[in-house]
Write an enzyme that holds these catalytic residues in place. Structure first.
Site, PDB file in Angstrom:
ATOM      1  N   SER A  14      61.757  65.708 -49.813  1.00 29.82           N
ATOM      2  CA  SER A  14      60.317  65.758 -49.551  1.00 29.82           C
ATOM      3  C   SER A  14      59.887  64.607 -48.651  1.00 29.82           C
ATOM      4  O   SER A  14      60.611  63.625 -48.468  1.00 29.82           O
ATOM      5  CB  SER A  14      59.552  65.694 -50.879  1.00 29.82           C
ATOM      6  OG  SER A  14      59.911  66.764 -51.722  1.00 29.82           O
ATOM      7  N   SER A 249      60.934  54.044 -53.968  1.00 35.60           N
ATOM      8  CA  SER A 249      62.090  54.896 -53.761  1.00 35.60           C
ATOM      9  C   SER A 249      61.976  56.161 -54.594  1.00 35.60           C
ATOM     10  O   SER A 249      61.437  56.148 -55.700  1.00 35.60           O
ATOM     11  CB  SER A 249      63.371  54.147 -54.161  1.00 35.60           C
ATOM     12  OG  SER A 249      64.483  55.019 -54.216  1.00 35.60           O
ATOM     13  N   LYS A 250      62.518  57.254 -54.050  1.00 39.66           N
ATOM     14  CA  LYS A 250      62.533  58.515 -54.787  1.00 39.66           C
ATOM     15  C   LYS A 250      63.373  58.391 -56.055  1.00 39.66           C
ATOM     16  O   LYS A 250      63.189  59.163 -56.996  1.00 39.66           O
ATOM     17  CB  LYS A 250      63.067  59.633 -53.899  1.00 39.66           C
ATOM     18  CG  LYS A 250      62.163  59.906 -52.687  1.00 39.66           C
ATOM     19  CD  LYS A 250      62.699  61.025 -51.820  1.00 39.66           C
ATOM     20  CE  LYS A 250      61.786  61.259 -50.625  1.00 39.66           C
ATOM     21  NZ  LYS A 250      62.239  62.379 -49.774  1.00 39.66           N
ATOM     22  N   ARG A 251      64.280  57.412 -56.089  1.00 44.89           N
ATOM     23  CA  ARG A 251      65.093  57.191 -57.287  1.00 44.89           C
ATOM     24  C   ARG A 251      64.251  56.710 -58.462  1.00 44.89           C
ATOM     25  O   ARG A 251      64.686  56.779 -59.614  1.00 44.89           O
ATOM     26  CB  ARG A 251      66.197  56.186 -56.997  1.00 44.89           C
ATOM     27  CG  ARG A 251      67.239  56.675 -55.992  1.00 44.89           C
ATOM     28  CD  ARG A 251      68.377  55.680 -55.852  1.00 44.89           C
ATOM     29  NE  ARG A 251      69.380  56.160 -54.908  1.00 44.89           N
ATOM     30  CZ  ARG A 251      69.368  55.894 -53.612  1.00 44.89           C
ATOM     31  NH1 ARG A 251      68.378  55.168 -53.106  1.00 44.89           N
ATOM     32  NH2 ARG A 251      70.309  56.358 -52.817  1.00 44.89           N
ATOM     33  N   ASP A 316      56.247  60.826 -53.114  1.00 49.71           N
ATOM     34  CA  ASP A 316      56.194  61.777 -52.006  1.00 49.71           C
ATOM     35  C   ASP A 316      54.772  62.292 -51.802  1.00 49.71           C
ATOM     36  O   ASP A 316      53.937  62.243 -52.709  1.00 49.71           O
ATOM     37  CB  ASP A 316      57.113  62.970 -52.284  1.00 49.71           C
ATOM     38  CG  ASP A 316      58.549  62.540 -52.512  1.00 49.71           C
ATOM     39  OD1 ASP A 316      59.005  61.645 -51.789  1.00 49.71           O
ATOM     40  OD2 ASP A 316      59.206  63.096 -53.414  1.00 49.71           O
TER      41      ASP A 316
END
Length: 540
Positions: A14, A249-251, A316
């Site tokens: 994303s 971060s997406k993490r 996102d």
């Protein structure tokens, strides 16, 4: 020279808010200078790129209103705008560099490269790959083993200087320049090579991107030099961090979901997470890998968080769609993460930002993503928006989330937006504050009940019973309802609050709601009378 900027995302997931800020700055600079803004999809990573991600990025940019002059769905004179469709162009220049001796085939396996890195680390020196000088018999052996070479560019023997419009000059010493890979073993160009060829062929004059790309730029300058092309101007923007100082971060989503899963399993006394796999319907083996940090699947994290009612960090653009934010507010907020207009203004439209934006006002200091400020800014944007715009944005929001208000008619949702425009910061707030309009209360706030229903002589409940009789026969309009309650208050010689607050308690379960007449008139008369009866029976 006409200014041409570009946003070139990789469709491997994303659209991150950091990428959205990059797109915004590129668009603002192009618009300010009367130039063009180009969208290019960099999908040379065949293992990770997906059409779904590419479509999602395009949709997110359109939702934000960051519309490109050239690119997917628009076209232009410099396409195709997907790198996977430009292989012939890249191969032409790769073949040229090979023929000129400026590039060469490199045969090292991953294991051999890792051994070189380990040796360099043990010797406490940087690992810099340079042409090892292959003997003919070595190349023959590599071919016999079935190895497929990569292609590397010979590094310049001199320092490279990045003339950065944000950071100033940044020097990369010659001894730290390695022979960068320009074609992978799968035949696709690397990001570094493709981006240079595309920026040159598409006439890009200004590259604005995050500081995480700064160390890539000397590699790109080396490729420009080898091909004999003039590089664009570069500007590397400050990074965006969370309020705790960590990089967004997406993490973070996976990290939050794992912690919640561990806490839930511990509370249940469970030795493993099999119960969670069954409850969420996810594959048990996949969940086990997720919990062992073997993958950071967003869909898995979201499934866990939904079941455990745990909010995930918003990272996102899609997260902010689902969170009930307006794209105007998100753009406004992102613009201020690293740039300022030079005065005290904070609330700006996209058109105003286009007039004010200049690259020289991009700062060097890393920014912090303050969600409290974003909520405030979103609330301000809601209050400054027309009702028609709010209706349009709320309709869009309903397509992204399971809102309790989704079952209401368009006219009813419009009424709610009008009532709550001055009260909410996000559409998610509206879901919470206005939920009583779709679900009758089954419990009543203790403090509110004590103050407004049980206290006094006569009690609030007695006033509520009298109010029921008054509104059962009144004209069912905002003015008609308010006039009936006002007349009853005068007859009973009490203030309006003595009648209005018990009525609010009956309708909402709390002592808070928009204007009394608006609130009551929203319902059908029978619904109001039924809620009053339920409240009276509850405290009987």
């Amino acid at each position: 020279m006409t200014v041409r900027t570009r946003f070139a995302p990789s469709p491997t997931g994303s659209l991150h808010v950091g990428g959205a800020r990059t797109a915004l700055y590129c668009l603002l600079h192009a618009r300010r200078e009367g130039g063009q803004f180009v969208l290019r999809i960099e999908d040379t990573d065949q293992a990770r790129s997906t059409e779904e991600s590419a479509k999602g990025i395009v949709d997110d940019l359109k939702w934000l209103g960051l519309l490109w002059d050239e690119g997917p769905e628009v076209g232009g004179d410099f396409g195709p705008y997907f790198q996977s469709q430009r292989l012939d162009i890249y191969n032409r220049y790769l073949d040229q560099l090979l023929a000129e001796g400026k590039a060469y085939e490199a045969w090292e396996s991953r294991e051999e490269l890792q051994a070189m890195r380990d040796a360099a680390q043990a010797a406490k020196r940087d690992f810099v790959f340079r042409h090892p000088g292959y003997a003919d018999e070595d190349v023959a052996r590599y071919k016999a083993e079935g190895r497929t070479p990569v292609v590397r560019l010979r590094a310049p023997s001199h320092d490279l200087v990045v003339h950065d419009v944000v950071l100033g000059d940044v020097v990369m010493p010659a001894e730290k320049l390695e022979d960068v890979v320009v074609r992978k073993a799968d035949g696709f160009p690397t990001y570094h090579f493709a981006v240079v060829v595309d920026d040159h062929h598409m006439g890009i004059t200004q590259v604005l991107r995050g500081q995480e790309h700064l160390m890539n730029t000397p590699k790109h300058l080396a490729i420009y030099e080898a091909l004999g092309w003039e590089p664009p101007k570069y500007g590397h923007m400050p990074l965006i961090f969370s309020m705790d100082g960590s990089k967004m971060s997406k993490r973070d989503k996976a990290k939050t979901a794992r912690a919640a899963a561990r806490d839930a399993s511990k509370a249940r006394g469970a030795k493993d997470h099999a119960w969670l796999a069954e409850a969420t319907g996810v594959d048990a083996a996949e969940l086990q890998q997720f919990m062992k940090k073997k993958n950071d699947g967003v869909a898995l994290a979201e499934a866990i968080a939904k079941h455990l009612a745990v909010p995930l960090p918003m990272i996102d653009v899609t997260d902010f769609k689902k969170g009930g934010y307006l794209p105007e507010a998100l753009n406004n907020f992102l613009a201020l993460l690293g740039w300022s207009p030079g005065d005290d203004r904070e609330v700006m439209t996209l058109a105003e930002m286009q007039e004010l934006f200049t690259v020289d006002r991009i700062g060097k200091t890393n920014a912090k993503f303050d969600t409290t400020k974003l909520e405030w800014l979103n609330g301000e944007t809601i209050r400054r928006s027309t009702l028609d715009r709010l209706v349009e944005a709320h309709d869009d929001y309903l397509g992204w989330t399971e809102s309790p208000l989704a079952g209401l008619s368009a006219a009813q949702r419009r009424d709610l937006l009008e009532m709550y425009q001055a009260r909410i910061k996000t559409f998610a707030d509206l879901d919470v504050q206005a939920s009583f309009f779709v679900t009758a209360p089954t419990a009543y706030d203790d403090k509110g009940a004590a103050k407004w229903l049980l206290k006094g002589e006569p009690t609030g409940l007695a006033h509520l019973a009298a109010t029921r009789s008054a509104i059962a026969e009144c004209v069912w309009t905002v003015d008609g309802i308010e006039e009936a309650v006002k007349s009853l208050a005068e007859a009973r010689e009490v203030g309006m609050g003595k009648l209005a607050q018990p009525l609010r308690m009956a309708l909402t379960g709390t002592a808070s709601s928009p204007g009394l007449g608006q609130t009551v008139a929203f319902f059908a008369r029978d619904e109001v009378l039924a809620r009053i009866d339920a409240c009276l029976a509850h405290f009987a």
